[in-house]
Scaffold this motif. Sequence first.
Motif, PDB file in Angstrom:
ATOM      1  N   ASP A  15       0.838  -1.199   0.000  1.00  0.00           N
ATOM      2  CA  ASP A  15       0.000   0.000   0.000  1.00  0.00           C
ATOM      3  C   ASP A  15       0.874   1.251   0.000  1.00  0.00           C
ATOM      4  N   LEU A  16       0.761   2.078  -1.041  1.00  0.00           N
ATOM      5  CA  LEU A  16       1.582   3.282  -1.135  1.00  0.00           C
ATOM      6  C   LEU A  16       1.299   4.269  -0.008  1.00  0.00           C
ATOM      7  N   PHE A  17       0.060   4.326   0.463  1.00  0.00           N
ATOM      8  CA  PHE A  17      -0.273   5.239   1.558  1.00  0.00           C
ATOM      9  C   PHE A  17       0.493   4.836   2.821  1.00  0.00           C
ATOM     10  N   HIS A  18       0.563   3.538   3.079  1.00  0.00           N
ATOM     11  CA  HIS A  18       1.337   3.042   4.217  1.00  0.00           C
ATOM     12  C   HIS A  18       2.830   3.295   4.011  1.00  0.00           C
ATOM     13  N   LEU A  19       3.338   3.016   2.816  1.00  0.00           N
ATOM     14  CA  LEU A  19       4.758   3.243   2.542  1.00  0.00           C
ATOM     15  C   LEU A  19       5.122   4.721   2.679  1.00  0.00           C
ATOM     16  N   ALA A  20       4.203   5.608   2.281  1.00  0.00           N
ATOM     17  CA  ALA A  20       4.441   7.044   2.442  1.00  0.00           C
ATOM     18  C   ALA A  20       4.505   7.423   3.916  1.00  0.00           C
ATOM     19  N   ASN A  21       3.629   6.841   4.734  1.00  0.00           N
ATOM     20  CA  ASN A  21       3.674   7.100   6.178  1.00  0.00           C
ATOM     21  C   ASN A  21       5.027   6.704   6.756  1.00  0.00           C
ATOM     22  N   VAL A  22       5.499   5.521   6.369  1.00  0.00           N
ATOM     23  CA  VAL A  22       6.791   5.026   6.873  1.00  0.00           C
ATOM     24  C   VAL A  22       7.928   5.914   6.392  1.00  0.00           C
ATOM     25  N   ALA A  23       7.894   6.295   5.118  1.00  0.00           N
ATOM     26  CA  ALA A  23       8.956   7.137   4.563  1.00  0.00           C
ATOM     27  C   ALA A  23       8.998   8.500   5.243  1.00  0.00           C
ATOM     28  N   ALA A  24       7.822   9.072   5.507  1.00  0.00           N
ATOM     29  CA  ALA A  24       7.766  10.391   6.131  1.00  0.00           C
ATOM     30  C   ALA A  24       8.345  10.377   7.544  1.00  0.00           C
ATOM     31  N   LYS A  25       8.198   9.239   8.248  1.00  0.00           N
ATOM     32  CA  LYS A  25       8.686   9.117   9.615  1.00  0.00           C
ATOM     33  C   LYS A  25      10.147   8.664   9.683  1.00  0.00           C
ATOM     34  N   SER A  26      10.709   8.268   8.544  1.00  0.00           N
ATOM     35  CA  SER A  26      12.030   7.644   8.551  1.00  0.00           C
ATOM     36  C   SER A  26      13.166   8.627   8.811  1.00  0.00           C
ATOM     37  N   GLY A  27      12.937   9.893   8.522  1.00  0.00           N
ATOM     38  CA  GLY A  27      14.007  10.869   8.643  1.00  0.00           C
ATOM     39  C   GLY A  27      14.955  10.885   7.461  1.00  0.00           C
TER      40      GLY A  27
END
Length: 255
Positions: free
Chosen positions: A173-185
């Motif tokens: 899910d791209l929405f989930h991957l975007a959430n993870v990427a945004a929090k990754s730093g």
Amino acid sequence: MAVIHMDFFSSVLGMTSSVSIVMPQDVQPGEKLPVLYMLHGLSDNENTWLRQTTLEYQLSKYRMFVVMPNVHRSFYSDMAHGRKYWTYVSEELPKIVKAMFPISDRREDTFAAGLSMGGYGAMKLALAYPERYAAAASFSGALDIHAIENLFEGSEFTDIFGDAAGTQEHKDDLFHLANVAAKSGKELPALYQCCGTEDFLYADNIRFLYHIKALGIELTYEEETGLHEWGYWNMKLPRVLEFLTGAAKKDAVTT
């Protein structure tokens, strides 16, 4: 430009796979060129970008490799019941082409783009591996896997995504991957998205755009009158190549 159609055995897929490559035919000894992974849509293959657009002509203005793999109808995923096309595209294929051709392995020289299913694949590469890609672009992408089940017949959708495809935080899910990427730093790739306002995937694209913006991720979005068809994608192709190479120059300066 030189066009190469190559068949080779993929250990990940367990079968022979095909890829088309466009490259300058005057590569100098020791030269390492940027690479763009150009991804096809659901009903296409590794040759469709060359057959339906002015890609080869447009590339005469740039010095880069364009690698176009065939992933059939896999949605660039490690299928629940099928082959591991995500591992193939994200891991095995880059290693193979970089071993065989003078391709740079630097982040600022690496891009992904695609249409429809391929737009999804390009965004997936960028969000899952932001440290590898300077920029990614989606033409009319099928960006919301929770909204595309009607594109498939029978069990094909669950064959790809599994029985848990409707749940949140799904691995594809791209929405989930975007959430993870945004929090990754991590520094994220420059992202570009376009879609015709009469496209049947337009609402999905707007939903993805709003989600990305809400996360504070920078994304360049453009829309015009247009359907889900090659005339629109060919029209946007020069703009996408301009965006990707411009992002590369900006990334090189900042790094």
